[in-house]
Write an enzyme that holds these catalytic residues in place. Structure first.
Site, mmCIF file in Angstrom:
data_model
loop_
_atom_site.group_PDB
_atom_site.id
_atom_site.type_symbol
_atom_site.label_atom_id
_atom_site.label_comp_id
_atom_site.label_asym_id
_atom_site.label_seq_id
_atom_site.Cartn_x
_atom_site.Cartn_y
_atom_site.Cartn_z
ATOM 1 C CE LYS A 22 -9.270 -9.641 -0.390
ATOM 2 N NZ LYS A 22 -8.515 -8.447 0.002
ATOM 3 C CG ASN A 23 -5.375 -9.926 -1.605
ATOM 4 O OD1 ASN A 23 -6.347 -9.160 -1.662
ATOM 5 N ND2 ASN A 23 -4.855 -10.340 -0.451
ATOM 6 N NE ARG A 94 -3.795 -0.189 2.736
ATOM 7 C CZ ARG A 94 -3.233 0.901 3.210
ATOM 8 N NH1 ARG A 94 -3.907 1.690 4.001
ATOM 9 N NH2 ARG A 94 -1.987 1.184 2.918
ATOM 10 C CB CYS A 118 -6.749 -0.069 7.049
ATOM 11 S SG CYS A 118 -5.606 -1.426 7.089
ATOM 12 N NE ARG A 123 -2.456 -2.787 4.740
ATOM 13 C CZ ARG A 123 -3.402 -3.444 4.077
ATOM 14 N NH1 ARG A 123 -4.635 -3.413 4.479
ATOM 15 N NH2 ARG A 123 -3.092 -4.137 3.002
ATOM 16 N N PRO A 124 1.697 2.310 5.597
ATOM 17 C CG PRO A 124 3.939 2.622 6.170
ATOM 18 C CD PRO A 124 2.711 1.852 6.544
ATOM 19 C CB VAL A 125 1.670 4.183 0.103
ATOM 20 C CG1 VAL A 125 0.435 3.312 0.245
ATOM 21 C CG2 VAL A 125 1.344 5.643 0.356
ATOM 22 C CG ASP A 126 7.334 4.082 3.308
ATOM 23 O OD1 ASP A 126 6.401 3.247 3.304
ATOM 24 O OD2 ASP A 126 8.382 3.900 3.945
ATOM 25 C CG LEU A 127 8.458 0.457 1.122
ATOM 26 C CD1 LEU A 127 8.313 -1.014 1.483
ATOM 27 C CD2 LEU A 127 9.927 0.865 1.186
ATOM 28 C CG ASP A 310 -3.839 -11.924 3.993
ATOM 29 O OD1 ASP A 310 -3.718 -11.032 4.848
ATOM 30 O OD2 ASP A 310 -3.739 -11.722 2.775
ATOM 31 C CB ILE A 332 2.966 -8.978 7.975
ATOM 32 C CG1 ILE A 332 3.602 -10.340 7.698
ATOM 33 C CG2 ILE A 332 2.841 -8.137 6.698
ATOM 34 C CD1 ILE A 332 4.961 -10.326 7.049
ATOM 35 N NE ARG A 402 -13.285 -4.578 1.872
ATOM 36 C CZ ARG A 402 -12.436 -3.608 2.177
ATOM 37 N NH1 ARG A 402 -12.530 -2.996 3.338
ATOM 38 N NH2 ARG A 402 -11.495 -3.238 1.336
HETATM 39 C C1 EPZ Z 1 -1.213 -7.243 0.567
HETATM 40 O O1 EPZ Z 1 -1.306 -5.991 1.232
HETATM 41 C C2 EPZ Z 1 -2.567 -7.882 0.685
HETATM 42 N N1 EPZ Z 1 -3.561 -7.028 0.065
HETATM 43 C C3 EPZ Z 1 -2.915 -8.126 2.156
HETATM 44 O O2 EPZ Z 1 -4.151 -8.808 2.221
HETATM 45 C C4 EPZ Z 1 -1.823 -8.994 2.778
HETATM 46 O O3 EPZ Z 1 -2.087 -9.135 4.162
HETATM 47 C C5 EPZ Z 1 -0.448 -8.347 2.576
HETATM 48 O O4 EPZ Z 1 -0.231 -8.091 1.153
HETATM 49 C C6 EPZ Z 1 0.700 -9.200 3.082
HETATM 50 O O5 EPZ Z 1 0.681 -10.444 2.450
HETATM 51 C C7 EPZ Z 1 -3.734 -7.032 -1.238
HETATM 52 O O6 EPZ Z 1 -3.041 -7.709 -1.975
HETATM 53 C C8 EPZ Z 1 -4.829 -6.182 -1.780
HETATM 54 P P1 EPZ Z 1 2.497 -5.181 2.045
HETATM 55 P P2 EPZ Z 1 -0.158 -4.912 1.056
HETATM 56 O O7 EPZ Z 1 2.777 -3.955 1.259
HETATM 57 O O8 EPZ Z 1 0.347 -4.967 -0.337
HETATM 58 C C9 EPZ Z 1 4.602 -2.290 5.205
HETATM 59 C C10 EPZ Z 1 -6.341 -9.221 2.986
HETATM 60 O O9 EPZ Z 1 -6.863 -9.531 4.081
HETATM 61 N N2 EPZ Z 1 4.728 -1.295 4.119
HETATM 62 O O10 EPZ Z 1 3.202 -6.434 1.682
HETATM 63 O O11 EPZ Z 1 -0.697 -3.613 1.536
HETATM 64 C C11 EPZ Z 1 3.143 -2.498 5.598
HETATM 65 O O12 EPZ Z 1 2.681 -1.501 6.468
HETATM 66 C C12 EPZ Z 1 -5.260 -8.173 2.901
HETATM 67 O O13 EPZ Z 1 -6.687 -9.715 1.922
HETATM 68 C C13 EPZ Z 1 5.446 -0.151 4.338
HETATM 69 O O14 EPZ Z 1 5.988 0.084 5.426
HETATM 70 O O15 EPZ Z 1 0.922 -5.463 2.063
HETATM 71 C C14 EPZ Z 1 3.205 -3.871 6.216
HETATM 72 O O16 EPZ Z 1 3.615 -3.770 7.535
HETATM 73 C C15 EPZ Z 1 -4.978 -7.503 4.187
HETATM 74 N N3 EPZ Z 1 5.541 0.767 3.318
HETATM 75 C C16 EPZ Z 1 4.280 -4.584 5.390
HETATM 76 O O17 EPZ Z 1 5.018 -3.549 4.749
HETATM 77 C C17 EPZ Z 1 4.984 0.551 2.108
HETATM 78 O O18 EPZ Z 1 5.099 1.414 1.215
HETATM 79 C C18 EPZ Z 1 3.760 -5.523 4.315
HETATM 80 O O19 EPZ Z 1 2.749 -4.869 3.579
HETATM 81 C C19 EPZ Z 1 4.274 -0.645 1.887
HETATM 82 C C20 EPZ Z 1 4.167 -1.567 2.907
#
Ligand code: EPZ
Length: 426
Positions: A22-23, A94, A118, A123-127, A310, A332, A402
């Protein structure tokens, strides 16, 4: 709304085919926005999330041909008719946010809703935004939307992520393929799905090296072409079935499994006393537990190649049956223990203290009605239900749909007794 009725106690024996990830699929689908040529994705998982993203892409003008139930999806973004991703579509899923960079790269501008928080954390998107800005995108946040433009085009940049984020790494990589010059991503996430995306982009004509390591180099190109790419197998689905077999007992072989990507989980299962036979060449993972009780093992979630967040909920279900006490640390996401009180309803002994859960194993779980707030939490309840005495009812299973393809069918083929019923049938 559907529910799963699980009669616990049956061992699992047989073979389970692993579906496409999926991811990975979600980001590969977004890649179609970067070219006016057709993209064909094979081994596509038929899931609510992938179908949902297909709808968003259609809203943007992508022609999608993906008959129901089929695992080949054709995407053609020859002409885009919109560069707006609305709130309802991004909030629900997302990964939709990742259309932002590709839309800017292709059209010079885009308006994409912020996803919001969520069930598992803020889960911010600042990065993501920092990376796009570094590449020259001009961003404004207005009324919950990111309004972006790159009047003079996107330029390669040196980006050092404050933490390894899967989504931000993929988003930056997708966008940088069409930026002018070289982009270097440091402290990039190393998840296998990132390598899968890089392989697909390279087959479209991108120039990406280092994907799968913490330093990725992308040399921008003028245009990308079409391709056919097979989605990698789902390591989280494979890991989930491995834990289901370990919890219920029996002998299950996973076919088409991404064995190399599951090293951390395999090590923990072996520590817990489960026999794991991994054959990387054949792509099979055999999980055997006959009779002996599981041993408690502690785990801390980490970015890849560490133990995946996950699989944390599923591992907690397993440890709730082990001999001894295990400490499960979630590093995480800040709110990913929502399954703990539901597992307790089945008789598990779990105390959550901040980012740690203390799991004291019990010899037997007993059935109860349960529900969960996210995908992996829901499936941890299925695992517990398979091992529990009596009939467990898992509510709100739209979460499961999902991210798991034909879940009950695959488990039932190995001897589980899981029935899907709608509320009206009760
Ligand atoms: C991906 O989410 C996966 N989703 C998640 O799977 C998975 O749990 C996660 O990676 C970690 O492996 C998809 O691929 C669609 P991150 P993602 O950005 O990309 C913080 C599932 O069940 N962060 O690596 O959103 C964030 O809040 C899902 O299938 C920031 O602070 O994860 C988190 O604490 C759930 N700012 C950490 O980083 C940002 O801009 C890691 O998140 C981005 C992230």
């Amino acid at each position: 709304m559907d529910r799963l009725h699980i009669k616990g106690g049956a061992q699992l024996n047989g073979r389970i085919p692993v579906s496409g990830a999926k991811n990975s699929a979600l980001k590969l689908m977004v890649a179609c926005l970067l070219t006016d040529q057709p993209i064909t994705l094979t081994n596509m998982p038929n899931l609510a999330d992938t179908r949902f993203l297909a709808q968003l892409l259609e809203t943007l003008g992508v022609e999608v041909y993906w008959p129901k139930g089929e695992s080949t999806c054709h995407l053609n973004a020859a002409e885009l008719k919109s560069t707006i991703a609305p709130y309802d579509q991004v909030r629900k899923m997302r990964a939709s946010f990742n259309v932002l960079g590709p839309l800017i790269a292709r059209s010079g501008h885009a308006t994409v809703s912020l996803p919001g928080g969520c069930a598992i954390g803020a889960r911010p998107v600042d990065l993501h935004l920092q990376a796009l800005e570094a590449m020259g995108a001009d961003l404004r946040v207005e009324q919950g939307y990111v309004k972006a433009a790159a009047i003079h085009g996107l330029k390669g940049a040196h980006i050092n992520f404050a933490m390894p984020s899967v989504g931000a790494t993929e988003h930056a990589m997708l966008t940088a393929t069409l930026a002018q010059g070289v982009t270097v991503l440091e402290n990039a996430a190393r998840e296998p799905e990132i390598e899968d995306l890089a392989n697909c982009l390279n087959s479209m004509g991108a120039r990406i090296t280092g994907a799968g390591t913490s330093k990725i180099r992308i040399e921008g190109v003028e245009t990308l072409g079409g391709t056919t790419h097979a989605v990698m197998p789902d390591r989280i689905e494979a890991g989930t079935f491995a834990m289901a077999a370990a919890a219920a007992g029996g002998d299950v072989t996973l076919e088409g499994a991404p064995v190399a990507a599951l090293g951390a989980m395999n090590a923990k299962l072996r520590e817990a006393g489960v026999t794991v036979e991994a054959d990387e060449e054949a792509g099979t993972l055999r999980i055997v537990r006959n009779g002996s009780r599981l041993k408690s093992v502690s785990v801390s979630t980490q970015p890849h190649p560490g133990f995946p967040t996950d699989l944390q909920a599923q591992f907690m279900a397993l440890m709730s049956l082990a001999d001894g006490t295990s400490i499960i640390r979630e590093t995480i996401f800040e709110n990913r223990f929502m399954h703990a009180p539901e597992l307790s309803r089945l008789g598990a002994d779990i105390t959550v203290r901040g980012q740690e859960a203390v799991v004291k194993g019990v010899p037997q779980l007993t059935a109860a009605p349960v529900m969960a707030t996210d995908l992996r939490a829901s499936v941890s309840l299925v695992i517990a239900g398979l091992a529990a005495e009596g009939e467990t009812v898992v509510n709100r299973i739209y979460h499961l749909d999902r991210g798991f393809e034909r879940l009950e069918e695959k488990l039932n083929a190995c001897g589980a007794s899981i029935e899907r019923r709608s509320e009206d049938e009760d």
